[in-house]
Write an enzyme that holds these catalytic residues in place. Sequence first.
Site, PDB file in Angstrom:
ATOM      1  N   ARG A 118       1.106  -1.181  -0.123  1.00  0.00           N
ATOM      2  CA  ARG A 118      -0.053  -0.005   0.036  1.00  0.00           C
ATOM      3  C   ARG A 118       0.791   1.250   0.109  1.00  0.00           C
ATOM      4  O   ARG A 118       2.006   1.333   0.589  1.00  0.00           O
ATOM      5  CB  ARG A 118      -1.011   0.037   1.291  1.00  0.00           C
ATOM      6  CG  ARG A 118      -1.715   1.480   1.619  1.00  0.00           C
ATOM      7  CD  ARG A 118      -2.963   1.377   2.166  1.00  0.00           C
ATOM      8  NE  ARG A 118      -2.604   1.127   3.502  1.00  0.00           N
ATOM      9  CZ  ARG A 118      -3.658   0.575   4.499  1.00  0.00           C
ATOM     10  NH1 ARG A 118      -4.989   0.853   4.300  1.00  0.00           N
ATOM     11  NH2 ARG A 118      -3.303   0.667   5.803  1.00  0.00           N
ATOM     12  N   ARG A 123       2.677   4.206   4.826  1.00  0.00           N
ATOM     13  CA  ARG A 123       2.545   4.313   6.212  1.00  0.00           C
ATOM     14  C   ARG A 123       3.349   3.758   7.259  1.00  0.00           C
ATOM     15  O   ARG A 123       3.743   2.518   7.102  1.00  0.00           O
ATOM     16  CB  ARG A 123       0.854   3.872   6.583  1.00  0.00           C
ATOM     17  CG  ARG A 123       0.058   5.130   6.040  1.00  0.00           C
ATOM     18  CD  ARG A 123      -1.388   4.406   6.263  1.00  0.00           C
ATOM     19  NE  ARG A 123      -1.712   3.730   7.290  1.00  0.00           N
ATOM     20  CZ  ARG A 123      -2.932   3.380   7.551  1.00  0.00           C
ATOM     21  NH1 ARG A 123      -4.058   3.539   6.674  1.00  0.00           N
ATOM     22  NH2 ARG A 123      -3.346   2.651   8.739  1.00  0.00           N
ATOM     23  N   ARG A 161      -1.730  -5.472  14.047  1.00  0.00           N
ATOM     24  CA  ARG A 161      -3.042  -4.863  13.721  1.00  0.00           C
ATOM     25  C   ARG A 161      -3.929  -6.276  13.391  1.00  0.00           C
ATOM     26  O   ARG A 161      -4.928  -6.202  13.615  1.00  0.00           O
ATOM     27  CB  ARG A 161      -2.794  -4.164  12.603  1.00  0.00           C
ATOM     28  CG  ARG A 161      -1.833  -2.711  12.920  1.00  0.00           C
ATOM     29  CD  ARG A 161      -1.364  -2.059  11.807  1.00  0.00           C
ATOM     30  NE  ARG A 161      -2.754  -1.409  10.969  1.00  0.00           N
ATOM     31  CZ  ARG A 161      -2.355  -0.941   9.431  1.00  0.00           C
ATOM     32  NH1 ARG A 161      -1.372  -1.407   9.014  1.00  0.00           N
ATOM     33  NH2 ARG A 161      -3.459  -0.618   8.938  1.00  0.00           N
TER      34      ARG A 161
HETATM   35  P1  ADP Z   1      -6.655   0.391   8.464  1.00  0.00           P
HETATM   36  O1  ADP Z   1      -6.258   1.081   7.026  1.00  0.00           O
HETATM   37  O2  ADP Z   1      -5.804  -0.421   8.794  1.00  0.00           O
HETATM   38  O3  ADP Z   1      -8.032   0.029   8.436  1.00  0.00           O
HETATM   39  P2  ADP Z   1      -7.051   2.689   9.984  1.00  0.00           P
HETATM   40  O4  ADP Z   1      -6.493   3.881   8.968  1.00  0.00           O
HETATM   41  O5  ADP Z   1      -8.488   2.730  10.001  1.00  0.00           O
HETATM   42  O6  ADP Z   1      -6.401   1.215   9.449  1.00  0.00           O
HETATM   43  O7  ADP Z   1      -6.501   2.952  11.300  1.00  0.00           O
HETATM   44  C1  ADP Z   1      -5.278   3.168  11.589  1.00  0.00           C
HETATM   45  C2  ADP Z   1      -4.911   3.378  13.142  1.00  0.00           C
HETATM   46  O8  ADP Z   1      -5.736   4.251  14.160  1.00  0.00           O
HETATM   47  C3  ADP Z   1      -5.364   1.799  13.745  1.00  0.00           C
HETATM   48  O9  ADP Z   1      -4.378   1.161  13.613  1.00  0.00           O
HETATM   49  C4  ADP Z   1      -5.621   2.430  15.218  1.00  0.00           C
HETATM   50  O10 ADP Z   1      -4.369   2.617  15.895  1.00  0.00           O
HETATM   51  C5  ADP Z   1      -6.318   3.968  15.132  1.00  0.00           C
HETATM   52  N1  ADP Z   1      -7.736   3.772  15.163  1.00  0.00           N
HETATM   53  C6  ADP Z   1      -8.356   4.080  14.026  1.00  0.00           C
HETATM   54  N2  ADP Z   1      -9.782   3.805  14.383  1.00  0.00           N
HETATM   55  C7  ADP Z   1      -9.827   3.724  15.710  1.00  0.00           C
HETATM   56  C8  ADP Z   1     -10.776   3.532  16.466  1.00  0.00           C
HETATM   57  N3  ADP Z   1     -12.360   3.402  16.143  1.00  0.00           N
HETATM   58  N4  ADP Z   1     -10.600   2.891  17.792  1.00  0.00           N
HETATM   59  C9  ADP Z   1      -9.415   3.069  18.054  1.00  0.00           C
HETATM   60  N5  ADP Z   1      -8.341   3.171  17.271  1.00  0.00           N
HETATM   61  C10 ADP Z   1      -8.616   3.406  15.947  1.00  0.00           C
HETATM   62  P1  ADP Z   2      -8.409  -0.503   4.084  1.00  0.00           P
HETATM   63  O1  ADP Z   2      -9.059   0.975   4.142  1.00  0.00           O
HETATM   64  O2  ADP Z   2      -9.440  -1.535   4.749  1.00  0.00           O
HETATM   65  O3  ADP Z   2      -7.317  -0.537   5.266  1.00  0.00           O
HETATM   66  P2  ADP Z   2      -7.462   0.079   1.497  1.00  0.00           P
HETATM   67  O4  ADP Z   2      -8.553   0.509   0.756  1.00  0.00           O
HETATM   68  O5  ADP Z   2      -6.248   1.044   1.983  1.00  0.00           O
HETATM   69  O6  ADP Z   2      -7.718  -0.679   2.773  1.00  0.00           O
HETATM   70  O7  ADP Z   2      -6.676  -1.046   0.723  1.00  0.00           O
HETATM   71  C1  ADP Z   2      -5.548  -1.838   1.185  1.00  0.00           C
HETATM   72  C2  ADP Z   2      -4.652  -1.916  -0.281  1.00  0.00           C
HETATM   73  O8  ADP Z   2      -5.016  -2.812  -1.047  1.00  0.00           O
HETATM   74  C3  ADP Z   2      -4.225  -0.586  -0.992  1.00  0.00           C
HETATM   75  O9  ADP Z   2      -3.028  -0.683  -1.339  1.00  0.00           O
HETATM   76  C4  ADP Z   2      -5.257  -0.867  -2.355  1.00  0.00           C
HETATM   77  O10 ADP Z   2      -4.927  -0.182  -3.487  1.00  0.00           O
HETATM   78  C5  ADP Z   2      -5.265  -2.241  -2.292  1.00  0.00           C
HETATM   79  N1  ADP Z   2      -6.522  -2.942  -2.607  1.00  0.00           N
HETATM   80  C6  ADP Z   2      -7.930  -2.495  -2.236  1.00  0.00           C
HETATM   81  N2  ADP Z   2      -8.785  -3.241  -2.598  1.00  0.00           N
HETATM   82  C7  ADP Z   2      -8.351  -4.046  -3.355  1.00  0.00           C
HETATM   83  C8  ADP Z   2      -8.731  -5.172  -4.298  1.00  0.00           C
HETATM   84  N3  ADP Z   2     -10.167  -5.681  -4.452  1.00  0.00           N
HETATM   85  N4  ADP Z   2      -7.936  -6.227  -4.799  1.00  0.00           N
HETATM   86  C9  ADP Z   2      -6.542  -5.873  -4.745  1.00  0.00           C
HETATM   87  N5  ADP Z   2      -5.921  -5.015  -3.913  1.00  0.00           N
HETATM   88  C10 ADP Z   2      -6.776  -4.110  -3.668  1.00  0.00           C
END
Ligand code: ADP
Ligand code: ADP
Length: 224
Positions: free
Chosen positions: A130, A163, A174
Amino acid sequence: MAELNLILVGPPGAGKGTQAERITEDFNLPYIATGNILRAAVAEGTELGLKAKGFMDAGGLVPDDVIIGVILDRLQAEDAAEGFLLDGFPRTVPQAEALGADLSSLGRQLTAVLLIDVSDDEVIRRLSGRRVSAKTGRVYHVEFDPPKNEGVCDVDGSRLIQRDDDKPETIKNRLAVYHEQTEPLVDFYSNLGLLRRFDGSRPPAEVHDRIRAQIAALRVEGSL
Ligand code: ADP
Ligand code: ADP
């Protein structure tokens, strides 16, 4: 028109942000992503950011009492009065309970919870590749969804970064946190009849088609 109060749930890397970008455009909903809100707070060095940073860097969750008030306040904003798409909240059962109580005190209710399901192996592949624009928030993947020009955002040419929490050791943590603290929400919302499940291993356009069709159906049901 009935409100569309939607939640996206799924493991880190399931494609929530990728799908949210499309769905919010389709249905003109405000996109409320807790990860983005928290990262902005860390970058600005606000009190919220200072409280959250250590937990985020370690791949753990920010404590419920730190995050719940911030998100419930955000839902009161005018742009969320007719609906919202929440991504990354709730992430624990206490957060889900707080959200439910808050919405019902306002005479509102959730429309549906959209679960994007992918395996742990796929999560690891996705998060390791990503890349995101720190400026626009647009998400890419070095292999599955590369930008037109390597290392820069298609939207505005800003630099793409990895990130800090997308490094291998943090990814494992995670995932463990997801299984332990967030996955119980699947049963929680299933018991309330709100859960809709999508196979997130399909290509992005296909996942999008299915989610869009489901939301369109929910909207029709809501206006009958
Ligand atoms: P991902 O793309 O992995 O789903 P996010 O961008 O949603 O991750 O979240 C990144 C980080 O922010 C999490 O690993 C956590 O530390 C924090 N975080 C996000 N949403 C929440 C929540 N609802 N409660 C607690 N921590 C959160
Ligand atoms: P989340 O918000 O659930 O953490 P993201 O939307 O950031 O997930 O996606 C995580 C990674 O996977 C990104 O690099 C994105 O480009 C890729 N990705 C998202 N959807 C797909 C898919 N359907 N197939 C393959 N790669 C994907």
